[in-house]
Design a protein around this motif. Structure first.
Motif, PDB file in Angstrom:
ATOM      1  N   GLY A  94      72.853  75.069  16.635  1.00 63.03           N
ATOM      2  CA  GLY A  94      72.217  76.286  16.136  1.00 63.03           C
ATOM      3  C   GLY A  94      72.601  76.650  14.718  1.00 63.03           C
ATOM      4  O   GLY A  94      71.920  77.454  14.082  1.00 63.03           O
ATOM      5  N   ASP A  95      73.697  76.068  14.206  1.00 66.66           N
ATOM      6  CA  ASP A  95      74.099  76.345  12.831  1.00 66.66           C
ATOM      7  C   ASP A  95      73.048  75.791  11.871  1.00 66.66           C
ATOM      8  O   ASP A  95      72.643  74.630  11.983  1.00 66.66           O
ATOM      9  N   ALA A  96      72.628  76.618  10.928  1.00 64.49           N
ATOM     10  CA  ALA A  96      71.512  76.243  10.050  1.00 64.49           C
ATOM     11  C   ALA A  96      71.813  74.983   9.240  1.00 64.49           C
ATOM     12  O   ALA A  96      70.978  74.079   9.145  1.00 64.49           O
ATOM     13  N   ALA A  97      73.015  74.891   8.654  1.00 68.83           N
ATOM     14  CA  ALA A  97      73.360  73.728   7.837  1.00 68.83           C
ATOM     15  C   ALA A  97      73.425  72.465   8.695  1.00 68.83           C
ATOM     16  O   ALA A  97      72.947  71.394   8.287  1.00 68.83           O
ATOM     17  N   ALA A  98      74.026  72.575   9.871  1.00 67.83           N
ATOM     18  CA  ALA A  98      74.159  71.410  10.754  1.00 67.83           C
ATOM     19  C   ALA A  98      72.802  70.931  11.252  1.00 67.83           C
ATOM     20  O   ALA A  98      72.530  69.722  11.307  1.00 67.83           O
ATOM     21  N   MET A  99      71.919  71.867  11.581  1.00 66.76           N
ATOM     22  CA  MET A  99      70.597  71.483  12.082  1.00 66.76           C
ATOM     23  C   MET A  99      69.759  70.869  10.956  1.00 66.76           C
ATOM     24  O   MET A  99      68.998  69.925  11.181  1.00 66.76           O
ATOM     25  N   ALA A 100      69.919  71.385   9.736  1.00 64.50           N
ATOM     26  CA  ALA A 100      69.200  70.805   8.594  1.00 64.50           C
ATOM     27  C   ALA A 100      69.705  69.399   8.309  1.00 64.50           C
ATOM     28  O   ALA A 100      68.918  68.501   7.992  1.00 64.50           O
ATOM     29  N   GLN A 101      71.022  69.196   8.426  1.00 64.77           N
ATOM     30  CA  GLN A 101      71.588  67.858   8.204  1.00 64.77           C
ATOM     31  C   GLN A 101      71.048  66.879   9.242  1.00 64.77           C
ATOM     32  O   GLN A 101      70.664  65.748   8.907  1.00 64.77           O
ATOM     33  N   LEU A 102      71.005  67.305  10.506  1.00 59.03           N
ATOM     34  CA  LEU A 102      70.497  66.433  11.562  1.00 59.03           C
ATOM     35  C   LEU A 102      69.020  66.126  11.352  1.00 59.03           C
ATOM     36  O   LEU A 102      68.594  64.971  11.481  1.00 59.03           O
ATOM     37  N   ALA A 103      68.233  67.144  11.025  1.00 61.74           N
ATOM     38  CA  ALA A 103      66.795  66.935  10.810  1.00 61.74           C
ATOM     39  C   ALA A 103      66.559  65.957   9.659  1.00 61.74           C
ATOM     40  O   ALA A 103      65.721  65.055   9.763  1.00 61.74           O
ATOM     41  N   GLY A 104      67.296  66.117   8.567  1.00 62.20           N
ATOM     42  CA  GLY A 104      67.150  65.211   7.432  1.00 62.20           C
ATOM     43  C   GLY A 104      67.533  63.782   7.785  1.00 62.20           C
ATOM     44  O   GLY A 104      66.846  62.833   7.403  1.00 62.20           O
ATOM     45  N   ALA A 105      68.630  63.641   8.543  1.00 60.40           N
ATOM     46  CA  ALA A 105      69.072  62.307   8.951  1.00 60.40           C
ATOM     47  C   ALA A 105      68.062  61.657   9.887  1.00 60.40           C
ATOM     48  O   ALA A 105      67.779  60.460   9.786  1.00 60.40           O
ATOM     49  N   GLU A 106      67.499  62.453  10.791  1.00 53.31           N
ATOM     50  CA  GLU A 106      66.500  61.918  11.715  1.00 53.31           C
ATOM     51  C   GLU A 106      65.222  61.511  10.974  1.00 53.31           C
ATOM     52  O   GLU A 106      64.600  60.505  11.307  1.00 53.31           O
ATOM     53  N   ASN A 107      64.853  62.289   9.985  1.00 49.33           N
ATOM     54  CA  ASN A 107      63.692  61.917   9.167  1.00 49.33           C
ATOM     55  C   ASN A 107      63.933  60.584   8.462  1.00 49.33           C
ATOM     56  O   ASN A 107      63.051  59.725   8.398  1.00 49.33           O
TER      57      ASN A 107
END
Length: 202
Positions: A94-107
């Motif tokens: 749920g942490d915004a930075a962590a979720m953005a990092q995961l989304a970017g890595a998955e992309n």
């Protein structure tokens, strides 16, 4: 004397009801937070399954794609980045930075896998390989499960954020420092990556 006693009983009853009301709102927020964390645990399971499949896929492809070393290495690098992103998100769902990092890595991983599959079209023997076909099918199935798990997580995050922001639970959320939860999203620029990579070798 009875009037004073009655007044005190009314005050006590109102205070007790208020405490119960605040406890109910607090418990609702806890329940919402636990729900989205549990939903993220399902994403974790599916992504780990995906990460476990990728080295096998690359190993099979390597036999036929000796001249595509850069493409194969890009997939492995992207996988490592995605594993790190998942670790950060798992530590703080749920942490915004962590979720953005995961989304970017998955992309990035999705793009690398897409390139691998596109290049593999030039290798008929690889396309005909039974192991490659099976791994590709498992990867596609896992991609679909990841998509469902991500949707379930996002639904729970939305529900929690609504509880957190709506009156009167917003007062309790502020008192007890309930932080907003971030969605796991794919950016608009990467909308074409919402679908699982095309990995059919039939």
């Amino acid at each position: 004397m009875s009037a004073i006693l009655l007044f005190l009983l009314v005050i006590f009853g109102a205070g007790f009801a208020l405490v119960l009301f605040v406890v109910a709102l607090y418990n609702g927020l806890i329940q919402g937070r636990n729900a989205y964390k549990n939903a993220f645990a399902q994403i974790d399971v599916q992504l780990n399954r995906r990460y476990d499949l990728i080295p096998n896929l690359v190993e099979v492809a390597k036999t036929y794609m000796a001249h595509e070393r850069e493409t194969l290495e890009a997939v492995i690098r992207a996988r490592s980045t995605a594993i790190a992103g998942l670790g950060a998100a798992k530590a703080n769902p749920g942490d915004a930075a962590a979720m953005a990092q995961l989304a970017g890595a998955e992309n990035g991983l999705g793009a690398a896998l897409g390139r691998l599959m596109m290049v593999s079209e030039s290798y008929p023997d690889l396309k005909a390989n039974q192991n490659m076909a099976q791994l590709s099918e498992e990867l596609t199935s896992t991609e679909n499960k990841v998509a469902f798990a991500r949707q379930a997580y996002n639904d729970q995050v939305m529900s929690y954020n609504n509880k957190r922001e709506m009156f009167p639970s917003s007062i309790v959320a502020g008192m007890f420092n309930f932080q907003p939860a971030a969605l796991l999203e794919i950016t608009a620029d990467d909308a074409h990556k919402r679908e699982a990579p095309k990995v059919s070798f039939n």
